[in-house]
Scaffold this active site. Structure first.
Site, short mmCIF file in Angstrom:
data_model
loop_
_atom_site.label_atom_id
_atom_site.label_comp_id
_atom_site.label_asym_id
_atom_site.label_seq_id
_atom_site.Cartn_x
_atom_site.Cartn_y
_atom_site.Cartn_z
CG HIS A 94 -1.75 -1.18 1.39
ND1 HIS A 94 -1.46 -2.20 2.26
CD2 HIS A 94 -2.90 -1.54 0.77
CE1 HIS A 94 -2.39 -3.13 2.17
NE2 HIS A 94 -3.26 -2.76 1.27
CG HIS A 123 -7.05 1.98 2.80
ND1 HIS A 123 -5.81 1.82 2.20
CD2 HIS A 123 -7.67 0.79 2.70
CE1 HIS A 123 -5.71 0.58 1.75
NE2 HIS A 123 -6.82 -0.07 2.05
CD GLU A 125 -3.70 3.09 -2.48
OE1 GLU A 125 -4.09 1.91 -2.55
OE2 GLU A 125 -3.94 3.95 -3.34
CB SER A 131 -9.78 -6.89 1.25
OG SER A 131 -9.75 -6.62 -0.12
#
Ligand code: SF4
Length: 309
Positions: free
Chosen positions: A71, A121, A123, A216
């Site tokens: 990520h 998140h 990322e 996910s």
């Protein structure tokens, strides 16, 4: 009952490479992964079995080498980690690097950066970690809460639904007609392929099973995408989650999986579905262009394979 695999499903090259890199470095010496390498419990257990440690924060790392996940992370975090004397192994996916470069270019060119993605998140934290000012939006209300800027530069978390991202960009353009809005599409190709193959598959299925980790993002996006085209969609992490009653009166069961789902898990889920249903001699159909792109591990030998064109 027939099982219809999506033409593109399961683990992407970015995740495969990251896992291979982790295993390679674990063989060379003690390794700690910073955060979840992938959001899939099966993969994480396998890494743990190899003695690879996982830490959610740099302060908890006890090995001299630490791995950044697929990520990615910010330059600031990398510098801070190296400043602690740790050796950093980067498993950042090249397509996440593409997104980082897009965001850097937007900020450099004077755009106020807006990321379409999940605020917390990993990322997205990496994409925004080097910026002093930015916004993260995902829902319509987030766009309504945005402040006006003369130039808005929009990029996306790589695993977002491209339809959703385009909708949000459109909303931003309509909300700020006086602003220059530049959009760089950073949703990655494997995500787009899995989403469009999922649509193709879900349109033809009575029931859809989506395989992937509960946390996910791209798996959850696949669930939402399939639910727009099929009324009976189920998200499973492993074959243990498959319920026999889901397949009552189903002629076609569609199967897809997120980009962090190992082939072996997908195959075991498919085998469990076959067991649960009245196995009509194990026919597997692949959607369009599957002959070139279906996973190598697909059990084509188990029954008749029909390629839809
Ligand atoms: S989902 Fe896309 S960006 Fe993420 S690891 Fe896979 S290929 Fe790379």
């Amino acid at each position: 009952m027939r099982i219809l695999r999506a033409a593109h499903l399961g683990m992407c090259f970015g995740v495969r490479d990251a896992i291979a890199l982790a295993l390679e470095h674990a063989d060379a010496g003690p390794l700690t992964i910073l955060g979840d390498l992938v959001h899939n419990p099966t993969v994480l257990s396998a890494l743990e079995a190899k003695g690879i440690a996982v830490a959610q924060d740099i302060s908890h790392v006890k090995t001299p080498t630490v791995m950044v996940t697929a990520h990615g992370t910010s330059e600031r975090t990398l510098a801070r980690t190296r400043g602690l004397g740790l050796t950093v192994v980067e498993a950042t996916c090249p397509l996440v690097h593409v997104a980082h470069r897009a965001v850097t270019a937007l900020a450099r060119d004077g755009y106020h950066v807006v990321i379409v993605g999940q605020r917390d998140h990993v990322e997205v934290r990496g994409l925004t970690g080097d910026l002093d000012r930015f916004d993260v939006v995902l829902e319509d209300d987030d766009v309504l809460a945005l402040e006006e800027h003369p130039r808005l530069g929009v990029a996306a978390q790589t695993t977002q639904s491209v339809e959703k991202v385009r909708h949000v960009v459109d909303l931003i353009r309509r909300r700020f007609p006086q602003s220059e809005v530049r959009f760089v599409d950073t949703v990655c190709k494997p995500t787009k392929q899995r989403q469009s193959a999922a649509v193709e598959m879900a349109r033809q299925a009575d029931v859809v099973v989506v395989v992937g980790g509960r946390s996910s993002n791209n798996t959850r996006e696949l669930v939402k995408t399939c639910a727009r085209y099929c009324a009976r969609v189920h998200h499973v992490q492993t074959e243990a989650d498959v319920r026999p009653e889901w397949f009552e009166a189903a002629a076609v069961v569609g199967l897809t999986a997120g980009t962090s789902t190992p082939d072996a898990v997908i195959n075991r889920v498919e085998a469990r579905i076959r067991l649960r249903a009245d196995a009509t001699a194990g026919q597997v159909r692949f959607c369009a262009d599957a002959s070139a792109s279906a996973p190598a591990t697909a059990d084509r030998s188990a029954g008749q394979v029909e390629v839809l064109r």
